[in-house]
Design an enzyme around this catalytic site. Sequence first.
Site, PDB file in Angstrom:
ATOM      1  N   VAL A 149       0.835  -1.201   0.000  1.00 24.29           N
ATOM      2  CA  VAL A 149       0.000   0.000   0.000  1.00 24.29           C
ATOM      3  C   VAL A 149       0.874   1.257   0.000  1.00 24.29           C
ATOM      4  CG1 VAL A 149      -1.951  -1.181   1.075  1.00 24.29           C
ATOM      5  CG2 VAL A 149      -0.254  -0.026   2.531  1.00 24.29           C
ATOM      6  N   HIS A 160      -4.196  -4.295  -2.627  1.00 24.65           N
ATOM      7  CA  HIS A 160      -4.651  -3.991  -1.271  1.00 24.65           C
ATOM      8  C   HIS A 160      -4.852  -2.501  -1.034  1.00 24.65           C
ATOM      9  CE1 HIS A 160      -2.903  -8.142   0.077  1.00 24.65           C
ATOM     10  NE2 HIS A 160      -4.017  -8.240  -0.602  1.00 24.65           N
ATOM     11  N   GLY A 172       9.452 -10.865  -2.682  1.00 22.75           N
ATOM     12  CA  GLY A 172       9.237 -10.302  -1.345  1.00 22.75           C
ATOM     13  C   GLY A 172       7.849 -10.503  -0.788  1.00 22.75           C
TER      14      GLY A 172
HETATM   15  P1  OAD Z   1       4.930 -10.435   4.545  1.00 21.21           P
HETATM   16  O1  OAD Z   1       5.432  -9.577   5.646  1.00 21.21           O
HETATM   17  O2  OAD Z   1       3.955 -11.496   4.902  1.00 21.21           O
HETATM   18  O3  OAD Z   1       6.147 -11.150   3.812  1.00 21.21           O
HETATM   19  C1  OAD Z   1       7.288 -10.419   3.453  1.00 21.21           C
HETATM   20  C2  OAD Z   1       8.239 -11.366   2.749  1.00 21.21           C
HETATM   21  O4  OAD Z   1       9.321 -10.607   2.271  1.00 21.21           O
HETATM   22  C3  OAD Z   1       8.808 -12.477   3.636  1.00 21.21           C
HETATM   23  O5  OAD Z   1       8.622 -13.730   2.996  1.00 21.21           O
HETATM   24  C4  OAD Z   1      10.298 -12.118   3.734  1.00 21.21           C
HETATM   25  O6  OAD Z   1      11.145 -13.269   3.766  1.00 21.21           O
HETATM   26  C5  OAD Z   1      10.506 -11.354   2.458  1.00 21.21           C
HETATM   27  N1  OAD Z   1      11.618 -10.390   2.474  1.00 21.21           N
HETATM   28  C6  OAD Z   1      12.126  -9.702   3.529  1.00 21.21           C
HETATM   29  N2  OAD Z   1      13.123  -8.895   3.123  1.00 21.21           N
HETATM   30  C7  OAD Z   1      13.247  -9.083   1.785  1.00 21.21           C
HETATM   31  C8  OAD Z   1      14.103  -8.530   0.784  1.00 21.21           C
HETATM   32  N3  OAD Z   1      15.036  -7.602   1.067  1.00 21.21           N
HETATM   33  N4  OAD Z   1      13.951  -8.951  -0.500  1.00 21.21           N
HETATM   34  C9  OAD Z   1      13.012  -9.881  -0.819  1.00 21.21           C
HETATM   35  N5  OAD Z   1      12.174 -10.426   0.083  1.00 21.21           N
HETATM   36  C10 OAD Z   1      12.291 -10.029   1.367  1.00 21.21           C
HETATM   37  O7  OAD Z   1       4.355  -9.447   3.418  1.00 21.21           O
HETATM   38  P2  OAD Z   1       3.321  -9.756   2.253  1.00 21.21           P
HETATM   39  O8  OAD Z   1       3.552 -11.092   1.674  1.00 21.21           O
HETATM   40  O9  OAD Z   1       3.342  -8.574   1.368  1.00 21.21           O
HETATM   41  O10 OAD Z   1      -2.236  -7.214   3.751  1.00 21.21           O
HETATM   42  O11 OAD Z   1       1.966  -9.781   3.057  1.00 21.21           O
HETATM   43  C11 OAD Z   1       0.765  -9.913   2.354  1.00 21.21           C
HETATM   44  C12 OAD Z   1      -0.297  -9.076   3.000  1.00 21.21           C
HETATM   45  O12 OAD Z   1      -0.418  -9.404   4.387  1.00 21.21           O
HETATM   46  C13 OAD Z   1      -0.020  -7.589   3.009  1.00 21.21           C
HETATM   47  O13 OAD Z   1      -0.389  -6.947   1.817  1.00 21.21           O
HETATM   48  C14 OAD Z   1      -0.860  -7.117   4.152  1.00 21.21           C
HETATM   49  C15 OAD Z   1      -0.503  -8.182   5.146  1.00 21.21           C
HETATM   50  O14 OAD Z   1      -1.378  -8.364   6.192  1.00 21.21           O
HETATM   51  C16 OAD Z   1      -3.112  -6.303   4.086  1.00 21.21           C
HETATM   52  O15 OAD Z   1      -2.800  -5.337   4.748  1.00 21.21           O
HETATM   53  C17 OAD Z   1      -4.479  -6.586   3.573  1.00 21.21           C
END
Ligand code: OAD
Length: 247
Positions: free
Chosen positions: A102, A118, A189
């Site tokens: 977001v 989102h 990510g």
């Molecule tokens: P998450 O916080 O669930 O996952 C973040 C991912 O990024 C993890 O798998 C990390 O290992 C990875 N990560 C961390 N640092 C990184 C880097 N430098 N390069 C690449 N990857 C890295 O976030 P989302 O998957 O985006 O929803 O979460 C999905 C949704 O859950 C979000 O949009 C939000 C949340 O609740 C809502 O707010 C509706």
Amino acid sequence: MNAIHELATRLRQARRVLVLTGAGISAESGIATFRDAQSGLWARFRPEDLATPEAFQRDPALVWRWYAWRREQVAEARPNAAHYAVAELARRVPTVLVTQNVDDLHQRAGSVDAICLHGSIARTLCSVTHRDIDADWLAANPGEPPRSPHHADGLARPGVIWFGENLPQNVLELACDAARACDVILAVGTSAMVYPAAGLPSIAQHHGAWFAEINPQATPLTPQADLVIAAPAGIALPAALTVWKES
Ligand code: OAD
């Protein structure tokens, strides 16, 4: 061939790419992810207190202030090398960007037409009609939160999708269409815990696409990926574009 070379080759040969991003792509900009064990937002805050319609009904001021705090963090952050690489990729090959984020860091790095599954933390909506509330109106009508100008029973609310809310149908359809049409899909990510976003790679693979995941940690999608690059996005994506240029 090493993983970065393989990614570069696949991208160079691709006709249509879909890039699905999550909070991890903004981690190197200093924005906290949600589920990382120590630093993730959901390690420090409970989503049911802050990111559901019921939470907003119960305590609108708490939710409003939490999003105001996150909006300030986003405003101070800068896009990182991974955001710029996604924008550069779209200049080289037809690319659809679908983001769960977001923040507006993709847009500030030059990605146009991102599909924001989102919503956007920069937007404010009426809690009843879901119509946008104008930023100038908000500046002139402070409150935590102010009442909505669009409905007598409404409050101003953040323009993000909360747990328990459906994604706008047209936005979801655009993302699913892109998944069916691409021949290369990258998941960058994202922990792949939240649907329907996490289902896009499967849709794409079902339609014949090649799937690469870029994430330092394994996710539920890792076993089905054709290529896994266990590295930060800000290193892996620019490296692949450099290799493409040099090859
Ligand atoms: P998450 O916080 O669930 O996952 C973040 C991912 O990024 C993890 O798998 C990390 O290992 C990875 N990560 C961390 N640092 C990184 C880097 N430098 N390069 C690449 N990857 C890295 O976030 P989302 O998957 O985006 O929803 O979460 C999905 C949704 O859950 C979000 O949009 C939000 C949340 O609740 C809502 O707010 C509706």
